[in-house]
Motif scaffolding. Structure first.
Motif, PDB file in Angstrom:
ATOM      1  N   THR A 130       0.848  -1.190   0.000  1.00 35.12           N
ATOM      2  CA  THR A 130       0.000   0.000   0.000  1.00 35.12           C
ATOM      3  C   THR A 130       0.883   1.239   0.000  1.00 35.12           C
ATOM      4  O   THR A 130       1.848   1.326   0.756  1.00 35.12           O
ATOM      5  N   ARG A 131       0.554   2.163  -0.859  1.00 32.57           N
ATOM      6  CA  ARG A 131       1.249   3.454  -0.909  1.00 32.57           C
ATOM      7  C   ARG A 131       0.273   4.508  -0.435  1.00 32.57           C
ATOM      8  O   ARG A 131      -0.928   4.439  -0.702  1.00 32.57           O
ATOM      9  N   THR A 132       0.781   5.514   0.254  1.00 32.23           N
ATOM     10  CA  THR A 132      -0.047   6.561   0.824  1.00 32.23           C
ATOM     11  C   THR A 132       0.447   7.920   0.352  1.00 32.23           C
ATOM     12  O   THR A 132       1.657   8.142   0.277  1.00 32.23           O
ATOM     13  N   PHE A 133      -0.489   8.777   0.004  1.00 32.61           N
ATOM     14  CA  PHE A 133      -0.139  10.146  -0.342  1.00 32.61           C
ATOM     15  C   PHE A 133      -1.221  11.069   0.208  1.00 32.61           C
ATOM     16  O   PHE A 133      -2.249  10.613   0.703  1.00 32.61           O
ATOM     17  N   ASN A 134      -0.967  12.360   0.159  1.00 33.93           N
ATOM     18  CA  ASN A 134      -1.885  13.342   0.725  1.00 33.93           C
ATOM     19  C   ASN A 134      -2.570  14.141  -0.371  1.00 33.93           C
ATOM     20  O   ASN A 134      -1.940  14.535  -1.348  1.00 33.93           O
ATOM     21  N   LEU A 135      -3.852  14.378  -0.175  1.00 36.33           N
ATOM     22  CA  LEU A 135      -4.654  15.172  -1.083  1.00 36.33           C
ATOM     23  C   LEU A 135      -5.099  16.407  -0.320  1.00 36.33           C
ATOM     24  O   LEU A 135      -5.484  16.313   0.850  1.00 36.33           O
ATOM     25  N   SER A 136      -5.043  17.555  -0.976  1.00 37.02           N
ATOM     26  CA  SER A 136      -5.587  18.759  -0.351  1.00 37.02           C
ATOM     27  C   SER A 136      -6.295  19.601  -1.392  1.00 37.02           C
ATOM     28  O   SER A 136      -5.933  19.609  -2.566  1.00 37.02           O
ATOM     29  N   ASP A 189      -4.995   6.150   0.348  1.00 37.33           N
ATOM     30  CA  ASP A 189      -4.294   4.867   0.293  1.00 37.33           C
ATOM     31  C   ASP A 189      -4.503   4.265  -1.086  1.00 37.33           C
ATOM     32  O   ASP A 189      -5.630   4.233  -1.596  1.00 37.33           O
ATOM     33  N   LEU A 190      -3.424   3.795  -1.664  1.00 32.79           N
ATOM     34  CA  LEU A 190      -3.430   3.185  -2.985  1.00 32.79           C
ATOM     35  C   LEU A 190      -3.041   1.726  -2.835  1.00 32.79           C
ATOM     36  O   LEU A 190      -1.973   1.421  -2.304  1.00 32.79           O
ATOM     37  N   ASP A 191      -3.926   0.831  -3.242  1.00 31.93           N
ATOM     38  CA  ASP A 191      -3.660  -0.610  -3.208  1.00 31.93           C
ATOM     39  C   ASP A 191      -3.654  -1.117  -4.643  1.00 31.93           C
ATOM     40  O   ASP A 191      -4.600  -0.864  -5.403  1.00 31.93           O
ATOM     41  N   THR A 192      -2.596  -1.829  -5.020  1.00 37.01           N
ATOM     42  CA  THR A 192      -2.423  -2.307  -6.395  1.00 37.01           C
ATOM     43  C   THR A 192      -2.212  -3.805  -6.402  1.00 37.01           C
ATOM     44  O   THR A 192      -1.480  -4.334  -5.559  1.00 37.01           O
TER      45      THR A 192
END
Length: 182
Positions: A55-61, A147-150
């Motif tokens: 899982t990769r995580t990034f922030n959205l604003s 959260d990005l799940d691939t």
């Protein structure tokens, strides 16, 4: 389960997220704007029906000049009703977590089914609306963790050399500014 150790070929996986804020009142940004899984070696993966990448995580604003009802969608090629296409055979899923509008915790509901909680999962063809106390939330600043799940079928790693797999898409803010009387 058989672990392949004799195949030295590599596979590079890249996920790009492009931005497209539809509301001229607001600006949407991602940090980081690009997720790169790097090279994945077949010999490092246990042969299975699917290869699940970390899982990769990034922030959205979202930052708006005037208060806006916060509603988002992710536009990309659908893999199925539950995710977006990654390469020719894989898929990725996006989930919004820890969302706040102007510092206030919010939940998500589907714009298509406002009576049902969406648990933050962005699905193909659907938009999510930020809600608190059962009502849509308007504000100037939205922050959320994404959260990005691939996952890929193991067969996607069966290449003769290096191959790039990509998942492309864009987040869209589909809200309109709230009239000053509200």
């Amino acid at each position: 389960m058989v672990k392949r150790t004799s195949l030295p070929l590599a596979l590079s996986c890249v996920l790009l997220a492009t931005l497209d804020a539809q509301a001229e009142n607001c600006r949407l940004s991602l940090s980081p704007p690009r997720i790169d899984y790097g090279a994945i070696r077949r010999d490092a993966v246990v042969e299975n029906a699917a290869v699940v990448l970390a899982t990769r995580t990034f922030n959205l604003s979202v930052l708006c000049v005037e208060p806006a009802v916060m509603a988002l969608r992710f536009v990309a090629a659908p893999a199925d009703g539950q995710g977006f296409r990654f390469g020719r055979e894989g898929r990725f899923r996006l989930r919004l977590k820890h969302a706040q509008v102007d510092g206030r915790a919010v939940g998500w509901v589907s714009a298509q089914a406002p009576d049902e909680s969406a648990r933050g999962q962005l699905l193909p063809g659907q938009a999510l609306v930020a809600r608190a106390a059962g009502l849509p939330v308007a504000g100037r600043r939205l922050t959320a963790q994404v959260d990005l799940d691939t996952e890929l079928p193991f067969e996607a790693l069966m290449v003769r050399g290096e191959a790039n797999l990509e998942g492309l898409g864009s987040f869209e803010l589909i809200s309109q500014a709230v009239p000053p009387s509200q």
